[in-house]
Design a protein around this motif. Structure first.
Motif, mmCIF file in Angstrom:
data_model
loop_
_atom_site.group_PDB
_atom_site.id
_atom_site.type_symbol
_atom_site.label_atom_id
_atom_site.label_comp_id
_atom_site.label_asym_id
_atom_site.label_seq_id
_atom_site.Cartn_x
_atom_site.Cartn_y
_atom_site.Cartn_z
ATOM 1 N N HIS A 109 71.181 19.895 80.701
ATOM 2 C CA HIS A 109 72.366 20.959 80.089
ATOM 3 C C HIS A 109 72.171 21.908 81.063
ATOM 4 O O HIS A 109 73.427 22.483 81.537
ATOM 5 C CB HIS A 109 71.339 21.485 78.985
ATOM 6 N N ASP A 110 71.256 22.542 81.754
ATOM 7 C CA ASP A 110 71.450 23.738 82.663
ATOM 8 C C ASP A 110 70.212 24.032 83.469
ATOM 9 O O ASP A 110 69.134 23.097 82.842
ATOM 10 C CB ASP A 110 71.890 24.820 81.857
ATOM 11 N N GLY A 111 70.070 24.971 84.231
ATOM 12 C CA GLY A 111 68.914 25.342 84.851
ATOM 13 C C GLY A 111 68.152 26.627 84.540
ATOM 14 O O GLY A 111 69.191 27.499 84.053
ATOM 15 N N VAL A 112 67.065 26.589 84.488
ATOM 16 C CA VAL A 112 66.294 27.961 84.055
ATOM 17 C C VAL A 112 65.373 28.361 85.346
ATOM 18 O O VAL A 112 64.820 27.438 85.922
ATOM 19 C CB VAL A 112 65.319 28.025 82.892
ATOM 20 N N CYS A 277 72.439 22.073 91.774
ATOM 21 C CA CYS A 277 73.799 21.752 91.473
ATOM 22 C C CYS A 277 74.100 21.669 90.202
ATOM 23 O O CYS A 277 75.223 22.102 89.780
ATOM 24 C CB CYS A 277 73.756 20.175 91.969
ATOM 25 N N LEU A 278 73.134 21.465 89.183
ATOM 26 C CA LEU A 278 73.353 21.718 87.723
ATOM 27 C C LEU A 278 73.828 23.024 87.438
ATOM 28 O O LEU A 278 74.966 23.322 86.478
ATOM 29 C CB LEU A 278 71.942 21.160 86.924
ATOM 30 N N ILE A 279 73.015 23.989 87.813
ATOM 31 C CA ILE A 279 73.563 25.420 87.689
ATOM 32 C C ILE A 279 74.894 25.874 88.018
ATOM 33 O O ILE A 279 75.630 26.539 87.251
ATOM 34 C CB ILE A 279 72.336 26.350 88.317
ATOM 35 N N GLN A 280 74.951 25.295 89.321
ATOM 36 C CA GLN A 280 76.596 25.812 89.673
ATOM 37 C C GLN A 280 77.627 25.075 88.886
ATOM 38 O O GLN A 280 78.698 25.612 88.611
ATOM 39 C CB GLN A 280 76.681 25.341 91.234
ATOM 40 N N LEU A 281 77.364 23.740 88.680
ATOM 41 C CA LEU A 281 78.427 23.002 87.638
ATOM 42 C C LEU A 281 78.769 24.003 86.502
ATOM 43 O O LEU A 281 79.818 24.018 85.998
ATOM 44 C CB LEU A 281 77.783 21.543 87.554
ATOM 45 N N ARG A 282 77.593 24.205 85.784
ATOM 46 C CA ARG A 282 77.660 24.966 84.577
ATOM 47 C C ARG A 282 78.280 26.375 84.585
ATOM 48 O O ARG A 282 79.193 26.806 83.935
ATOM 49 C CB ARG A 282 76.201 25.085 83.933
ATOM 50 N N PHE A 290 85.396 30.456 89.621
ATOM 51 C CA PHE A 290 84.142 30.413 90.287
ATOM 52 C C PHE A 290 84.317 28.923 91.346
ATOM 53 O O PHE A 290 84.773 28.011 90.778
ATOM 54 C CB PHE A 290 83.030 30.084 89.547
ATOM 55 N N ARG A 291 84.011 29.366 92.376
ATOM 56 C CA ARG A 291 83.742 28.220 93.649
ATOM 57 C C ARG A 291 82.551 28.346 94.223
ATOM 58 O O ARG A 291 82.219 29.452 94.411
ATOM 59 C CB ARG A 291 85.271 28.093 94.342
ATOM 60 N N TYR A 292 82.265 27.232 94.786
ATOM 61 C CA TYR A 292 80.652 27.507 95.330
ATOM 62 C C TYR A 292 80.739 26.237 96.523
ATOM 63 O O TYR A 292 81.436 25.104 96.673
ATOM 64 C CB TYR A 292 79.959 26.816 94.079
ATOM 65 N N GLY A 464 71.389 29.435 93.799
ATOM 66 C CA GLY A 464 72.633 30.081 93.922
ATOM 67 C C GLY A 464 73.349 31.098 93.162
ATOM 68 O O GLY A 464 72.292 32.122 92.788
ATOM 69 N N ALA A 465 74.509 31.118 92.781
ATOM 70 C CA ALA A 465 75.097 32.262 91.903
ATOM 71 C C ALA A 465 74.623 32.154 90.497
ATOM 72 O O ALA A 465 74.087 31.362 90.132
ATOM 73 C CB ALA A 465 76.462 31.972 92.147
ATOM 74 N N THR A 466 74.907 33.438 90.033
ATOM 75 C CA THR A 466 74.340 33.418 88.460
ATOM 76 C C THR A 466 75.703 33.922 87.822
ATOM 77 O O THR A 466 76.374 34.761 88.298
ATOM 78 C CB THR A 466 73.321 34.532 88.228
ATOM 79 N N ASP A 467 75.543 33.912 86.375
ATOM 80 C CA ASP A 467 76.722 34.578 85.752
ATOM 81 C C ASP A 467 76.649 35.882 85.983
ATOM 82 O O ASP A 467 78.037 36.560 86.104
ATOM 83 C CB ASP A 467 76.242 34.425 84.126
#
Lengths: 1041, 84
Positions: A109-112, A277-282, A290-292, A464-467
């Motif tokens: 789902h995502d990263g914490v 990777c999961l976080i950046q994909l979400r 957004f690009r990474y 990586g990046a955050t919201d």
């Protein structure tokens, strides 16, 4: 009159307003519902990606400890969405100082992590959902990038369990909090001008007056928030309406620095990378613009192997142009110590992977964090199709001089120029207004470029990046005094910024990092393994290529690539430099051992194909010992024999080893081993002339006469060929110097310029014994105490050789000490030369300016040389990389004992050899490179059986002594073509005639780039090709049949 | 050193220590006195807020699991000068 400094002790507005804004943050979570039924299972994450469980599942509740060092924990739990949440977006709120991959109902789902406590779960809840939550969690006790106060207090390898909650978010409060936070950051940053800060501070005061009194109820605060936001929109985030204009432009590239190993092990990075990777994909799902940018082919390989679904998502985003691959190298390697051929392979295997998997040609080298860059890099990078170089390190970490450029052309040793970008600030940033202003202010090349590269995103351990980073950008766009920011890719920026490079400044030579000088020496065992593995790889490949060309043997390209990659991973910039913890080093040594086995097995197979395999016992009587010369020039000298071959030996050499464990190795002599060719052993009657003599205090051969004192130091080195004393008058050579070495927090990284302030005496030798008396060499064994440890040196002089070898064994018990060996010489020269592995690099021998003063410890590869007029002296080594030259004193750094990040770093036994080589002429005429290669690639003989083929001469003939073999391999495209790479080492120009595997009919020879792509046709005549070469050029030729 | 102390020392040094070292920490066995295991914490463990409340009970649990007895752990922090 006495002067007292006025100290402000009362709480400032900046301090108090932070607390008020924190009160707004507490209003963000609106509805809260606990999750339930949490169970935990601790495990060891194994190198193959599997788990070894410590226990069965067990329930875990709030406040209970979880976690363990060097392990992970799996969690499962349930969440029931309350009816009250119907119609609202629902998130998971979990403040945790750990790295978590969260799956919902069995799907990733995502990263914490510490910087992401809030994860969106449902866009619009029905109000009756039941969710199964499962987590793969790693504790992080060393999070460099952790900014959240709420989680930094929780960290540790064992932590308290916080119960995750389902929450709904009050969007107004969340936005208001961010708007206030960004404004607060702006008034807190000295990067913003005083007037602008005063202007903003007044407005923050005004905005906060609109809130109810401090510590009011959330309901009252929420009620005031629309008015606060309205005020901020009109008075602060007013864009063009503001009286303050910003200046400059920043190109923002999202990035996450990911150390392949550091305070974590290589296989644990598999999870760090997947989480990142999961976080950046979400984030891409939620933010369409957004690009990474993500580096390192090795991390993509592990993602493909262990998280194939994520890999496919990444592939799709790459095709879409939103996921950018940056960095051609296989990993982000150390760029001081790796050889030219290793750098070629980093780029070759990295680029080939990206082309094969994604059809993407990566044309930049993205190394935000490496500790300095060799002058050979521009040529190698350009030769590998890499046109742009990026590294932040010199601008932000230099301890003495400010690096004078950000966007410039970097000119390498051979004159090749590459577009180079050294962004002005750190690679870990989070779009704080102060960081953005500082980034533009610090950008030096405003006259030539109107925009600077700025990386944002958390990193070191990924993330990586955050919201929030993305949501800051529309605010920053409207905040007074900000540079204009745009989201882009690394490639787009580099192509645009360097489209017209004419006006850019040039930087010539090494990109020296004025910090982390100790990484050339820390964890000596890794340096030794790296050097050996590099030479072993080249020898194996050359043998396999010759076997393929001569005998039609299968060339094991894939197996060679697999073994090379083991070596390449260990060249990562926190592995090879020694800036890692003890288990990382253990893993690296295991990986080196596996690479060694693989290379040796492939080499044995190639020798067998060439008819030089070991025979059975029955053939032993008629068998013979053979040696292979892996170098590109003919040589004579000693060849080491297997331990059971004493009968075939001319002599035994004494091995420098622990007291009481001294043993010997049998050696023979090879009269002439042709380049890349085989040779048998010579008898005693064919040894070169000249007598050898030895006593406890004296060694002599036809070239040199050495005198030793009671410490094993040289008191005289007489060069009999020139009747010249090599050592400075009254000085001793082979001086072991033990210095206090306390660089503080960056313990494994740094040597301070004051390291010479405190020198510890080393007692004289306890014993000096003659251990070799010819016919091949004479040697004495010197044993000395060294603190709580011991040092044993075998000082050896071989027949007819001017090279004095100091074969050394050390039991090293010192903490925070630096051991150097010094040779004060009767040589005066304004410059000295260090080997780069692909040419000698001339360095000024003075401390005139702060630039020279900062280079008090520099990188050398196999040698460093100080030559005057017609004479010089080189100091060679078989596994060292740090040296210094101070006037007439040549010094090599041998060992350090750092205590962070590994309190036990370097403790234990070490083996290394350094050599003194006096010579007539300069290092070229003195054949210093050849001697250093001979030291690093000693000939070894093996029993080849009775039926082995006769020697067939050289497999390589090069007419110019300046051109040296760098590698010989079969082409990557499985065409069977041979790829020969030569390096011009002397800085000379000319035309060489080259003959490869004489006797074979070559149909064509072409010059290629380092990716083996054709550039020009070569002219073949009589089996020879003529090749022009220029100073320090690396020439690649492709031979086809 | 008693055989029991030696067993605990070996367990700490061979099993637990490499795990602790991954994070830049270190733990060294100092002795066993009156059923108390004396451990020295070095490196990043010496300044970590979680050493006392997290790592020490975890080590006590691991030793109990291995030796069947709950020993009291007596930790000592050997903090390097740059963490003082």
């Amino acid at each position: 009159m006495a002067h007292a400094k006025v100290v402000r002790r009362s709480m400032s507005f900046v301090d108090f307003s932070r607390h008020v804004i924190e009160g707004v943050r507490e209003c963000i979570l609106l509805g809260r519902a606990p999750t339930s039924d949490w169970r935990v299972r601790h495990a060891q994450y194994e190198k193959d990606g599997s788990y070894t469980f410590d226990e069965d599942w067990r329930p875990i509740g709030p406040g209970e400890n979880w976690g363990r060092p060097d392990g992970c924990a799996l969690f499962v739990g349930r969440a029931e969405v309350p009816a009250a949440f119907a119609g609202r977006a629902v998130s998971l709120h979990w403040p945790i100082a750990a790295e978590v991959i969260l799956s919902v109902d069995g799907r990733l789902h995502d990263g914490v992590d510490p910087n992401r406590s809030l994860v969106p779960l449902l866009e619009e809840a029905a109000g009756d959902e039941r969710l199964e939550l499962s987590c793969e969690a790693y504790v992080r006790s060393k999070p460099d990038d952790e900014r959240a106060l709420a989680t930094s207090a929780l960290r540790g390898c064992v932590q308290r369990f916080n119960l995750p909650e389902l929450v709904t978010v009050d969007e107004e409060s969340r936005r208001a909090h961010l708007e206030l936070l960004v404004l607060h950051e702006a008034i807190s940053s000295p990067a913003l001008g005083e007037d602008l800060r005063a202007f903003l501070e007044i407005r923050l005061q005004e905005a906060l007056r609109l809130l109810p009194p401090f510590e009011s109820s959330p309901g009252n605060i929420r009620a005031a928030i629309p008015e606060v936001r309205r005020y901020l929109a009109e008075e602060v985030y007013a864009g063009e309406a503001s009286p303050f204009r910003g200046s400059g432009k920043l190109a923002l590239v999202a990035h996450s620095h990911l150390d392949i190993a550091y305070f974590w092990r290589v296989h644990q990075t598999v999870q760090k990378n997947a989480r990142t990777c999961l976080i950046q994909l979400r984030l891409m799902d939620r933010h369409p613009g957004f690009r990474y940018a993500h580096t390192q082919a090795q991390t993509y390989e592990t993602l493909k192997q262990h998280y194939p679904a994520l890999f496919e998502e990444v592939r799709a985003r790459i095709a879409e142009g939103r996921w950018e691959i940056v960095g051609a190298p296989y990993v982000e390697p150390d760029c001081n110590m790796i050889s030219a051929e290793s750098l070629v392979r980093q780029c070759l295997y990295g680029r080939r992977f990206f082309e094969r998997e994604f059809g993407v040609e990566v044309d930049n080298c993205w190394l935000p964090d490496v500790f300095g860059n060799s002058p050979i890099m521009p040529q190698v990078l350009k030769g590998c199709g890499v046109d742009y170089f990026v590294s932040n390190k010199m601008s932000t970490w230099n301890d003495t001089n400010r690096f004078p450029h950000n966007n410039f052309m970097w000119r390498g040793l051979d004159g090749t120029e590459i577009a180079a970008c050294v962004p002005p600030v750190h690679f870990i940033t989070w779009n704080d207004p102060g960081q953005l202003v500082e980034s533009w202010e610090a950008f030096i090349d405003k006259d030539a470029c109107d925009e600077s590269l700025h990386m944002y995103g958390f990193g070191d351990g990924g993330s990586g990046a955050t919201d929030e980073m993305l949501e800051r950008l529309p605010l920053v766009e409207k905040l007074p005094g900000m540079p204009r920011c745009r989201l882009t890719t690394g490639r787009e920026y580099l192509h645009r910024a360097f489209a017209n490079p004419e006006g850019l400044a040039r930087w010539d030579g090494e990109l020296y990092l004025e910090m982390h000088r100790g990484t050339l020496t820390s964890k000596a065992v890794l340096k030794r393994e790296n050097r050996r593995a590099e030479f072993r790889a080249l020898e194996t490949e050359a043998l396999a290529a010759v076997a393929a060309a001569r005998c039609g043997a299968r060339y094991p390209r894939e197996e060679l690539e697999a073994a090379w990659k083991k070596l390449l991973v260990n060249q990562f910039h926190d592995i090879l430099p020694g800036s890692n913890t003890a288990p990382v080093t253990c893993d690296a040594l295991e990986t080196y051992a596996r690479a060694r086995e693989e290379f040796e097995s492939l080499a044995a197979a190639a020798r067998e194909a060439l008819g030089h395999a070991g025979g059975g016992g029955g053939e032993r009587a008629g068998g013979r010992y053979r040696a292979f010369n892996a170098l590109g020039f003919a040589r004579s000298g000693v060849a080491e024999l297997p331990a059971d071959a004493a009968g075939a030996a001319l002599q035994e050499e004494c091995v420098a080893a622990a007291p009481g464990q001294a043993h010997c190795r049998p050696v023979g002599f090879v009269s002439e081993a042709p380049a890349l060719g085989f040779a048998g052993l010579a008898g005693e009657d064919s040894l070169p002339g000249g007598e050898l003599s030895v006593a406890e205090d004296r060694l002599e051969n036809s070239c040199l006469s050495l005198e030793l004192n009671s410490s094993g130091e040289l008191v005289s080195v007489l060069d009999k060929r020139t009747a010249r004393q090599v050592l400075a008058a009254g000085a001793t050579g082979n001086q072991l110097q033990l210095f206090e070495d306390r660089p503080g927090n960056y313990n494994a990284w740094d040597i301070l310029s004051s390291f010479e302030d405190h020198r510890h005496p080393i007692p004289p030798a306890e014993s000096i014994d003659v251990v070799e008396r010819g016919p091949l060499s004479v040697a004495v064994r010197v044993e000395r105490p060294l603190g709580a440890g011991r040092i044993v040196q075998v000082i050896r002089l071989r027949r007819a050789s001017a090279r004095v070898d100091f074969e050394t064994w050390v039991d090293w018990r010192e903490r925070e000490k630096l051991l150097k060996v010094a040779f004060p010489l009767a040589v005066h020269a304004p410059v000295y030369t260090t080997d780069t592995s692909a040419g000698g690099y001339l360095r000024p021998n003075n401390r005139n300016t702060s630039w020279e003063q900062a280079r008090f410890e520099v990188c050398c590869h196999k040698w460093v040389d100080l030559s005057e007029g017609h004479y010089g002296v080189a100091l060679l080594n078989d596994c060292k990389y740090g040296c210094d030259v101070k006037g007439n004193v040549l010094r090599l750094s041998l060992l350090r004992g750092p205590i962070r990040p590994d309190p036990t770093s370097d403790e234990g036994q070490h083996r290394f050899t350094y050599s003194l080589l006096p010579h007539a002429g300069d290092w070229r005429e003195g054949r210093v490179s050849e001697q250093a290669l001979d030291l690093n690639a000693p000939m070894r003989a093996w029993f080849a059986g009775a039926g082995c083929s006769e020697a067939r001469g050289a497999n390589l003939e090069i007419s110019s002594p300046a051109l040296h073999l760098q590698s010989l391999k079969c082409a990557e495209d499985d065409s069977g073509d041979l790829v020969l790479r030569l390096a011009e080492l002397h800085g000379s120009r000319g035309t060489a005639r080259i003959r490869l595997v004489p006797g074979l009919e070559w149909k064509s020879v072409r010059r290629t780039d380092m990716l083996e792509r054709s550039l020009t046709d070569g002219q073949l005549a009589g089996g020879e090709v003529e090749a022009d070469y220029r100073p320090y050029e690396i020439v690649t030729l492709r031979f086809a049949r | 050193m008693t055989a029991e102390a030696a067993s605990i020392r070996d367990y700490v040094h061979e099993v637990l220590r490499p795990m602790v070292q991954v994070d830049g920490g270190d733990v060294v066995f100092e002795g066993l006195e009156q059923r108390r295991v004396k451990l020295v914490f070095r490196g990043d463990c010496s300044r970590c807020v979680a050493t006392g409340c997290g790592l020490v009970p975890w080590i006590a649990g691991m030793i109990e699991k291995r030796f069947g007895e709950r020993f009291k752990i007596e930790p000592r922090m050997d903090r390097p000068y740059f963490y003082r």
